[in-house]
Design a protein around this motif. Structure first.
Motif, mmCIF file in Angstrom:
data_model
loop_
_atom_site.group_PDB
_atom_site.id
_atom_site.type_symbol
_atom_site.label_atom_id
_atom_site.label_comp_id
_atom_site.label_asym_id
_atom_site.label_seq_id
_atom_site.Cartn_x
_atom_site.Cartn_y
_atom_site.Cartn_z
ATOM 1 N N ASP A 184 -3.427 9.158 -4.615
ATOM 2 C CA ASP A 184 -3.476 10.316 -3.725
ATOM 3 C C ASP A 184 -4.233 10.071 -2.429
ATOM 4 O O ASP A 184 -4.081 10.823 -1.477
ATOM 5 C CB ASP A 184 -4.133 11.501 -4.436
ATOM 6 C CG ASP A 184 -3.362 11.932 -5.666
ATOM 7 O OD1 ASP A 184 -2.134 11.771 -5.682
ATOM 8 O OD2 ASP A 184 -3.998 12.418 -6.620
ATOM 9 N N SER A 185 -5.062 9.062 -2.392
ATOM 10 C CA SER A 185 -5.950 8.836 -1.255
ATOM 11 C C SER A 185 -5.249 8.095 -0.121
ATOM 12 O O SER A 185 -4.429 7.215 -0.345
ATOM 13 C CB SER A 185 -7.164 8.021 -1.709
ATOM 14 O OG SER A 185 -7.969 7.700 -0.604
ATOM 15 N N ALA A 191 -8.139 2.457 -0.658
ATOM 16 C CA ALA A 191 -7.195 2.888 -1.689
ATOM 17 C C ALA A 191 -5.852 2.200 -1.493
ATOM 18 O O ALA A 191 -5.196 1.808 -2.459
ATOM 19 C CB ALA A 191 -7.030 4.402 -1.666
ATOM 20 N N GLY A 192 -5.445 2.026 -0.247
ATOM 21 C CA GLY A 192 -4.203 1.300 0.042
ATOM 22 C C GLY A 192 -4.280 -0.142 -0.433
ATOM 23 O O GLY A 192 -3.319 -0.666 -1.007
ATOM 24 N N ASP A 193 -5.424 -0.775 -0.200
ATOM 25 C CA ASP A 193 -5.607 -2.149 -0.669
ATOM 26 C C ASP A 193 -5.567 -2.215 -2.197
ATOM 27 O O ASP A 193 -5.006 -3.148 -2.774
ATOM 28 C CB ASP A 193 -6.928 -2.722 -0.163
ATOM 29 C CG ASP A 193 -6.926 -2.957 1.340
ATOM 30 O OD1 ASP A 193 -5.829 -3.002 1.934
ATOM 31 O OD2 ASP A 193 -8.021 -3.075 1.919
ATOM 32 N N MET A 194 -6.148 -1.208 -2.844
ATOM 33 C CA MET A 194 -6.143 -1.191 -4.308
ATOM 34 C C MET A 194 -4.727 -0.943 -4.838
ATOM 35 O O MET A 194 -4.313 -1.558 -5.828
ATOM 36 C CB MET A 194 -7.121 -0.144 -4.827
ATOM 37 C CG MET A 194 -8.580 -0.528 -4.574
ATOM 38 S SD MET A 194 -9.758 0.783 -4.957
ATOM 39 C CE MET A 194 -9.729 0.735 -6.737
ATOM 40 N N ALA A 224 0.832 -1.199 0.000
ATOM 41 C CA ALA A 224 0.000 0.000 0.000
ATOM 42 C C ALA A 224 0.871 1.255 0.000
ATOM 43 O O ALA A 224 0.566 2.233 -0.660
ATOM 44 C CB ALA A 224 -0.933 0.008 1.198
ATOM 45 N N TYR A 225 1.973 1.209 0.745
ATOM 46 C CA TYR A 225 2.849 2.374 0.867
ATOM 47 C C TYR A 225 4.297 2.072 0.487
ATOM 48 O O TYR A 225 5.152 2.928 0.606
ATOM 49 C CB TYR A 225 2.803 2.926 2.299
ATOM 50 C CG TYR A 225 1.424 3.409 2.665
ATOM 51 C CD1 TYR A 225 0.961 4.634 2.204
ATOM 52 C CD2 TYR A 225 0.575 2.630 3.443
ATOM 53 C CE1 TYR A 225 -0.317 5.077 2.516
ATOM 54 C CE2 TYR A 225 -0.699 3.072 3.759
ATOM 55 C CZ TYR A 225 -1.134 4.298 3.294
ATOM 56 O OH TYR A 225 -2.394 4.727 3.598
ATOM 57 N N ARG A 226 4.566 0.869 0.051
ATOM 58 C CA ARG A 226 5.928 0.482 -0.328
ATOM 59 C C ARG A 226 6.008 0.310 -1.837
ATOM 60 O O ARG A 226 5.156 -0.337 -2.439
ATOM 61 C CB ARG A 226 6.297 -0.833 0.366
ATOM 62 C CG ARG A 226 7.788 -1.113 0.308
ATOM 63 C CD ARG A 226 8.137 -2.343 1.115
ATOM 64 N NE ARG A 226 8.122 -3.472 0.184
ATOM 65 C CZ ARG A 226 7.826 -4.704 0.517
ATOM 66 N NH1 ARG A 226 7.485 -5.008 1.742
ATOM 67 N NH2 ARG A 226 7.851 -5.665 -0.370
#
Length: 138
Positions: free
Chosen positions: A64-65, A70-73, A32-34
């Motif tokens: 952007d979300s 959104a992280g899962d997507m 999600a963030y990596r």
């Protein structure tokens, strides 16, 4: 009696909002963030994520979300790109799963053709009205 009503209200309140709070407290998906290790794959994933709508925010792309969905997507996009799928294959999978609304670039289909046809018809109608008015004045 008042205690019983207060207890019932408390139970109902936690029953309704407890699952939503629990879902937001889950850790984010690994990607999600990596970013991906391969710069070309990450660039392809970033380009795709800019064109996908966050279903919770609806006005932001998933890039952007900060919404958990959104992280899962983003995670799904990255792992599918890393697995060798093309960005269009990933877009197709997400559209099949979440509907045409997830894409900022919808494809023309049986359900989306009015989105493309109505603006053209309105422009033609406005042009026709302008031409009739110009002829009427001349």
């Amino acid at each position: 009696m008042r205690r019983m009503i207060l207890l019932l209200n408390t139970v109902l309140l936690f029953g309704m909002f407890g699952p939503a709070a629990a879902q937001d407290s889950l850790p984010p998906a690994p990607y999600a963030y990596r970013q991906l290790d391969d710069p070309q794959q990450e660039a392809a994933a970033q380009d795709l994520m800019e064109t996908l709508r966050c279903l919770k925010c609806q006005s932001q792309s998933i890039a952007d979300s900060d919404a958990p969905m959104a992280g899962d997507m983003r995670h799904q996009v990255r792992i599918r790109i890393a697995a060798g799928e093309s960005p269009e294959e990933v877009r197709g999978w997400l559209m099949q799963r979440y509907g045409d609304y997830v894409s900022y670039k919808p494809a023309v289909s049986a359900t989306t053709w009015p989105l493309f046809a109505i603006p053209v018809l309105l422009i033609l109608l406005a042009g026709g009205i302008l031409i009739r008015r110009m002829r009427g004045r001349a």
